[in-house]
Enzyme design. Sequence first.
Site, PDB file in Angstrom:
ATOM      1  N   ASP A 265       0.883  -1.156   0.000  1.00 24.52           N
ATOM      2  CA  ASP A 265       0.000   0.000   0.000  1.00 24.52           C
ATOM      3  C   ASP A 265       0.932   1.220   0.000  1.00 24.52           C
ATOM      4  O   ASP A 265       2.146   1.101   0.178  1.00 24.52           O
ATOM      5  CB  ASP A 265      -0.939  -0.010   1.209  1.00 24.52           C
ATOM      6  CG  ASP A 265      -2.132   0.939   1.002  1.00 24.52           C
ATOM      7  OD1 ASP A 265      -2.046   1.825   0.120  1.00 24.52           O
ATOM      8  OD2 ASP A 265      -3.130   0.806   1.734  1.00 24.52           O
TER       9      ASP A 265
HETATM   10  C1  BGC Z   1      -4.914   3.393   0.084  1.00 31.34           C
HETATM   11  C2  BGC Z   1      -4.974   2.426  -1.065  1.00 31.34           C
HETATM   12  C3  BGC Z   1      -4.805   3.172  -2.359  1.00 31.34           C
HETATM   13  C4  BGC Z   1      -3.495   3.922  -2.325  1.00 31.34           C
HETATM   14  C5  BGC Z   1      -3.193   4.674  -3.583  1.00 31.34           C
HETATM   15  C6  BGC Z   1      -3.682   4.261   0.028  1.00 31.34           C
HETATM   16  O1  BGC Z   1      -3.757   5.261   0.971  1.00 31.34           O
HETATM   17  O2  BGC Z   1      -4.939   2.687   1.303  1.00 31.34           O
HETATM   18  O3  BGC Z   1      -6.188   1.726  -1.045  1.00 31.34           O
HETATM   19  O4  BGC Z   1      -4.846   2.267  -3.418  1.00 31.34           O
HETATM   20  O5  BGC Z   1      -3.530   4.851  -1.244  1.00 31.34           O
HETATM   21  O6  BGC Z   1      -4.023   5.765  -3.723  1.00 31.34           O
END
Ligand code: BGC
Length: 820
Positions: A265
């Site tokens: 993530d």
């Molecule tokens: C989120 C993800 C997301 C990523 C990119 C993160 O903060 O938890 O679900 O895909 O950001 O935007």
Amino acid sequence: MSHAFPRRSALRLLGGAIAVAAAATGAGPASVAHAESRTGAGSRVEGLISKLTLDEKVSLLHGATDPAPLGQAGHVPGVPRLGIPPLRLADGPAGVRVARHATALPAPVLLASAFDPSLAHRYGQVIGREGRALGQDVLLSPMVNLIRTPYAGRNFETFSEDPLLSGDLVAAEIRGIQGEGLIATVKHFALNNQEKDRMSVDVRVDEQTMHEVELRGFEAAVAAGSGAVMGAYNKVNGTFACENEALLTDVLRDRWGFEGWVMTDWSAAHSTVAALTAGLDMEMPDGTYFGDALKKAVRDGAVPEARVDRAVRRVLAVMDRFGLLDRSAPARPARDPEAGAAVALEVAKAGATLLRNERHTLPLTAGGGIAVIGPTGSLPFVSGGGSAHVVPDRADSPLDAVKSRAGRGAQVSYALGEDLFGKVIPRGVLSAGIDAEAQGVAAGRTWRYDGTLTVADADEWTLVIHYSGERPRVFLDGEDLYPVVPGYGEYFQGGLVTAAPDGLTVRRRTLNLAKGAHRLEITAKGGAGGQLFRLRRSTGTTRAQDVAEAVSAARAARSVVLFAYEDATEGQDRTTLALPGHQAELIEAVTAANPRTTVVLNTSSSTSMPWLAGTGAVLQMYYPGQEGAAATTAVLFGDCDPGGRLTQSFPVDDDHHPVAGDPRRYPGVDGTEEYSEGIHAGHRWYDAEGARPLFPFGHGLSYTSFAYDDPRARPSPQGVEVSFNVRNTGRRDGVEVAQVYVGPSPDLRLEQAVRVLGGYRRLTLGAGESRRVTVVVERRTLSSWDAERHGWVLGTGRRDFWVGASSRDLRLRTAARVGR
Ligand code: BGC
């Protein structure tokens, strides 16, 4: 994590002036789905690995700035000299999130409410095609973490509290996405079931619970061929998910046979060697640990280069499988906004969940007049906040949709009821020197105000600031009213309520103000583009006026539709199940004035409803996407049957749900959280505890009625076939979601649920129509995880099967003997 911010804010700033390469024809699904069987695919990847330098290999294993960004979340540069193209990675769960318009689909929880994998497949197809058309290669979705706590900020982005339903839907959606040539990323692996402390919380969970509850959806995603997996922020049993060998290698690779790649993530990496060794392949959105540090680790001998090759191989193998390494990569299709809108509408109607309908409140008729009440009755509530927020192609106002459906000559009135954006501050309240409605600050200039705000009578004030550019600093009696929240805090501030209808950013602060003069100091900076801001307020007095207007509109109409909202976002959990602001009081007042009131809930998850008894009807629409107004109106007027059922139990209040009453269970104590409810998650907990939910899992009303009879259960090679009759006993066509639940095995000495969901079938039946339905309860559903044997064991012996319309509306019972 500040390194992630530029890209996030770029998303907002880029606007529409981005050219996306869009070609006329699509990548045929077949060319993708079966690409891995192409001859020579493996040797092509091996050939590339043998030619890549260490620098090039490492560049494929972490994100980097996109030289030509499209407003997406991530970018991995390719290696042009070897024909390896870059990857663009975009969110997300409810549509493609780039700096351009896209189909804003209903939130996944609304999709899930349809209990219809074939619809999930089509939902995935829309996103898959749009992602490719909008210049993307990888989709950062679907999210399949289970709804464990009703407070979790991302409950709208995921499907359900039930593992079987979640697994079915994630698999179908992934097939839909990938069939269009876009690589799916199932997220967040694993146990990211809350936003509170998501970056650090250590989830303590036993093996049986993990496999029977949270992991089933991920396993289904892997079986469906998900190209990528996103590791979660949190820790699992003491180790960060993105360096957790038990998850990334033992479960994902060795047990499930996953062949794609694992990315973090955003900023969820915490180490280089440990993470790579544990099974992480790619760091996003940058190379803090998998950039220079990884090269150094290889050069120093801290990690063998073969480990780097392993990760590169996994990335390239997926690219190859999707044809991205072919000399002529698959052409990008054009968007098809009409097709996207049609699916968005269909999903929102299919998932619309009618929780209550007394005294024939619904379907609506226009005769006698309709009062529409609530801020989200006029402003469309399209989607939640955070990375699932999509720039919609369009969005209509529910009020306009109701007016147009009610027809010419119908009386449709509107009252605000609850003020989201504040009212103009009357003359004389602020001392001279500020234009509270439109204060401009020229580019490069700083503007200061040091004045007073005079309160005539002590009252509760909500001071609302609307602004463009950098946030003005506002101090009242020396207190910073809108402090800038560090880290991701500013980014994750909700979807609807943080922007005024004209696009200015909105922040609010509620205070009890004493009578008299208060010192108000404001500093605003013009920045590069100049700044505009306004200051507004609502008070106890203005609120009472808003409620009074809503009440008189309600009295004057035969029917009322009151739109209530709750604005969730990733990065934070709710702290209460109550509706925000003063909406509960508004509902009480309006329903007292007119009991033929339908409350439409545009909320993320469950809501407590102390006001329920006064209402005529309650329609749960979650975040319904860009076609939400049309879908809501169609259901309200009975143009279609409300086809949705709850995919999560709605608790009666904050004290009676699976994570209530024990902070170790939620939100955690000293950074650790115990999943001590074990396998009794969601509706299983209510059964185990004998607790009464406000509305049970699987609940949802139709405008017609259904009768069930003649249940039979017989073993089959797949498990047990449960068959029964369902008959539409009403006078209209309608939708029923027939559900089968299974009781425990007498032969297992493992913990078992009172009942688990064994299967379901969404049915559309004409008035008077009857159908024989067969649902297969699969062997996996009849099995439990034995932590001592680290495997599944079939629950043999006599098993009970119930058939019904919700987890608490069990109409039939039968049994079958399950053998080995
Ligand atoms: C989120 C993800 C997301 C990523 C990119 C993160 O903060 O938890 O679900 O895909 O950001 O935007």
